[in-house]
Design a protein around this motif. Structure first.
Motif, PDB file in Angstrom:
ATOM      1  N   GLU A   1       0.895  -1.162   0.000  1.00 45.58           N
ATOM      2  CA  GLU A   1       0.000   0.000   0.000  1.00 45.58           C
ATOM      3  C   GLU A   1       0.928   1.205   0.000  1.00 45.58           C
ATOM      4  O   GLU A   1       1.408   1.627   1.056  1.00 45.58           O
TER       5      GLU A   1
ATOM      6  N   THR B   1      -4.096   4.885  -7.459  1.00 42.59           N
ATOM      7  CA  THR B   1      -5.234   4.972  -6.509  1.00 42.59           C
ATOM      8  C   THR B   1      -6.577   4.969  -7.240  1.00 42.59           C
ATOM      9  O   THR B   1      -7.432   5.816  -6.997  1.00 42.59           O
TER      10      THR B   1
ATOM     11  N   THR C   1      -9.098   3.034  -6.872  1.00 42.60           N
ATOM     12  CA  THR C   1     -10.256   2.787  -6.008  1.00 42.60           C
ATOM     13  C   THR C   1     -10.691   4.032  -5.244  1.00 42.60           C
ATOM     14  O   THR C   1     -11.864   4.181  -4.915  1.00 42.60           O
TER      15      THR C   1
ATOM     16  N   SER D   1      -1.277   1.066  -4.853  1.00 47.55           N
ATOM     17  CA  SER D   1      -1.661   2.104  -3.890  1.00 47.55           C
ATOM     18  C   SER D   1      -3.158   2.337  -3.972  1.00 47.55           C
ATOM     19  O   SER D   1      -3.736   2.288  -5.063  1.00 47.55           O
ATOM     20  N   SER D   2      -3.778   2.593  -2.819  1.00 42.68           N
ATOM     21  CA  SER D   2      -5.225   2.811  -2.832  1.00 42.68           C
ATOM     22  C   SER D   2      -5.666   4.027  -2.036  1.00 42.68           C
ATOM     23  O   SER D   2      -6.813   4.430  -2.107  1.00 42.68           O
TER      24      SER D   2
ATOM     25  N   SER E   1      -5.335   4.651   1.718  1.00 47.89           N
ATOM     26  CA  SER E   1      -6.091   4.186   2.878  1.00 47.89           C
ATOM     27  C   SER E   1      -5.387   4.591   4.174  1.00 47.89           C
ATOM     28  O   SER E   1      -4.158   4.668   4.202  1.00 47.89           O
TER      29      SER E   1
ATOM     30  N   ASN F   1     -12.026   3.626   1.909  1.00 49.16           N
ATOM     31  CA  ASN F   1     -10.922   2.709   1.665  1.00 49.16           C
ATOM     32  C   ASN F   1     -10.327   2.279   3.000  1.00 49.16           C
ATOM     33  O   ASN F   1      -9.623   3.058   3.660  1.00 49.16           O
TER      34      ASN F   1
ATOM     35  N   SER G   1      -8.809  -2.290   0.977  1.00 48.69           N
ATOM     36  CA  SER G   1      -8.917  -1.436  -0.211  1.00 48.69           C
ATOM     37  C   SER G   1      -7.916  -1.822  -1.296  1.00 48.69           C
ATOM     38  O   SER G   1      -8.151  -1.556  -2.480  1.00 48.69           O
ATOM     39  N   ILE G   2      -6.808  -2.438  -0.910  1.00 53.08           N
ATOM     40  CA  ILE G   2      -5.830  -2.872  -1.916  1.00 53.08           C
ATOM     41  C   ILE G   2      -6.454  -3.917  -2.847  1.00 53.08           C
ATOM     42  O   ILE G   2      -6.167  -3.948  -4.054  1.00 53.08           O
TER      43      ILE G   2
ATOM     44  N   HIS H   1      -9.618  -3.984  -3.675  1.00 52.45           N
ATOM     45  CA  HIS H   1     -10.467  -3.225  -4.598  1.00 52.45           C
ATOM     46  C   HIS H   1      -9.604  -2.611  -5.702  1.00 52.45           C
ATOM     47  O   HIS H   1     -10.002  -2.587  -6.870  1.00 52.45           O
ATOM     48  N   GLU H   2      -8.439  -2.093  -5.315  1.00 55.85           N
ATOM     49  CA  GLU H   2      -7.519  -1.509  -6.288  1.00 55.85           C
ATOM     50  C   GLU H   2      -7.081  -2.561  -7.313  1.00 55.85           C
ATOM     51  O   GLU H   2      -7.043  -2.312  -8.522  1.00 55.85           O
TER      52      GLU H   2
END
Length: 456
Positions: free
Chosen positions: A84, A275, A277, A350-351, A353, A358, A363-364, A366-367
């Motif tokens: 992340e 990023t 997401t 990277s997301s 968070s 996120n 969230s990673i 989702h990314e």
């Protein structure tokens, strides 16, 4: 079967084993080294003193592997874990490190073994120390200092002093936010290169993408500045009418300008933290109340979730997030991401968070799903979370791959992530600096965090 013939020689214990911090042998695994796409099938991995000591092929001729701490990987797959590289770690308010430590476990439980926090605070330096010394369990931590922005930077001279201060305090990186003027940016660049500290972040309007690249930005966060650089030169950008990240102007983009911007990005060796997401969730058309119900929200404080709901609803009420506005914008971002990637611009997983909807770690994934939907291969996605972050930090000889002599940082999953990305959502085990955490331990920590934030 080779597995059964070899493991019959081993005194194996299942994945409910206790954590070990010194030596362990994980047998009956397939290893995705990330040194190319080859998978080492039917192997064991021997860990000693936090390092990968040996990768052992398992064949009928393999000698008996007699060892105290043997773990049966049950035919799973080992890979170097995820990153992340745009995190916003919590601050230790009033001396309480609870939220920081919870974030560390949220990352580990999702197979995230390295983070770059992009909004620094002195308490983050202490967190990094505690993690490095083994006092707090967590991923590898890299910390950017407090933001350089229109409020914190008042002159080129003051900006220079701020760079020197952050370097002296021990921060790993500098974070640029909107509001920095061009002469201040050149001053930041000059001293940052002099004292050898990387910098990156947003692209202030007064700086622009061309100057950001020429100044030596190591990373551009959110692909910021590219849309603005693709707009007509005489187009005036209005804060109140252009929308967040100028999403209302996407129909003005001149795509014929993109090849030159890509060439400049490649020439400067700049990395991108996309990023996807964050934009999908924060600036997407899916309502805030729907994201509020996402299962992983139970791992964060209720007031923080409500703050995110309020923030997104302001944009919803203003009509900024109507579907007809958002769909073309998100499509442009995915096409931009893929064009940069296919041209060879390095991407760091990277997301952003914890940031609007996120949740750290979760969230990673989702990314990853959005990167895959945009057209990135599974191998390149894994690379963006392992090899590329190591290269970014100049640590490619220390971690980011599964090789003898490198750090014992890796994740065990049930299926091959080169074929199934979803398998990374439920690690069977995580090894961090040679310390073993099985699924049971990871789930126990998640349950504790959930209990800490029970809604009244």
């Amino acid at each position: 079967m080779i597995f059964s013939r070899v493991t019959s020689l081993l005194v194996c214990i299942l994945l409910s084993a206790q954590s070990f911090s010194q030596e362990l042998l994980i047998s009956n695994v397939n290893i995705i080294t990330m040194d190319g796409q080859q998978v080492l099938e039917n192997h064991a991995i021997y860990v000693k003193d936090g390092k990968i000591d040996k990768l052992i092929p398992l064949t009928p001729q393999t000698p008996r592997l007699s060892f105290e701490n043997i773990i049966d990987g049950q035919g799973g797959y080992i890979f170097p874990g995820l990153a992340e590289f745009h995190a916003h770690l919590p601050v230790a308010n009033d001396g309480s490190t609870q939220l920081q430590e919870e974030s560390m476990w949220l990352y580990l439980a999702n197979g995230v073994l390295r983070i770059r926090s992009m909004l620094g605070h002195p308490t983050h330096l202490d967190l990094r120390r505690r993690v490095n010394e083994g006092l707090t369990d967590g991923p590898r931590v890299f910390i950017s200092g407090p933001s350089f922005n229109g409020n914190s930077v008042t002159s080129p001279e003051q900006a220079e002093a701020m760079v020197r201060e952050q370097k002296a305090e021990g921060f790993d990186h500098l974070k640029i936010h909107p509001g920095v003027e061009l002469d201040e940016m050149w001053a930041i660049s000059k001293i940052a290169q002099e004292v050898s500290i990387p910098f990156g972040g947003h692209v202030p309007l007064a700086v622009g993408l061309d100057n950001a690249l020429q100044s030596g930005y190591k990373s551009i966060e959110h692909m910021d500045g590219y849309l603005e650089a693709l707009l007509p030169e005489d187009l005036e950008i209005g804060v109140s009418t252009s929308g967040p990240f100028n999403l209302m102007l996407v129909d003005q983009v001149q795509r014929e300008k993109l090849p030159d911007l890509i060439r400049q990005t490649l020439d400067r060796g700049t990395y991108i933290a996309p990023t996807l997401t964050l934009f999908d969730r924060y600036f997407g058309y899916i309502p805030a109340d729907e994201f509020r119900q996402a299962p992983e929200m139970k791992y964060l404080p209720g007031p923080l979730i409500q703050q995110w709901v309020n923030t997104k609803k302001q944009l919803e009420r203003a009509g900024m997030l109507d579907k007809e506005n958002v769909v073309p914008y998100l499509q442009f971002r995915r096409e931009l991401f893929l064009a940069l990637h296919q041209a060879g611009v390095p991407m760091i997983l990277s997301s952003d968070s914890p940031q609007v909807f996120n949740v750290p770690g979760f969230s990673i994934h989702h990314e990853i799903a959005l990167m895959s939907e945009a057209g990135m291969s599974n191998y390149e996605i894994l690379k963006s979370g392992s090899v590329v972050p190591a290269q970014y930090m100049g640590k490619e000889q220390e971690w980011g791959m599964i090789k003898e002599g490198m750090a014992a940082d890796f994740v065990l999953v049930e299926q091959n992530p080169l074929e199934n990305l979803d398998t990374m959502k439920q690690p069977k085990a995580v090894v961090m600096r040679g310390k073993f955490f099985d699924r049971k331990r990871l789930q126990e920590e998640l349950d504790k965090i959930e209990n800490n934030h029970q809604r009244k």
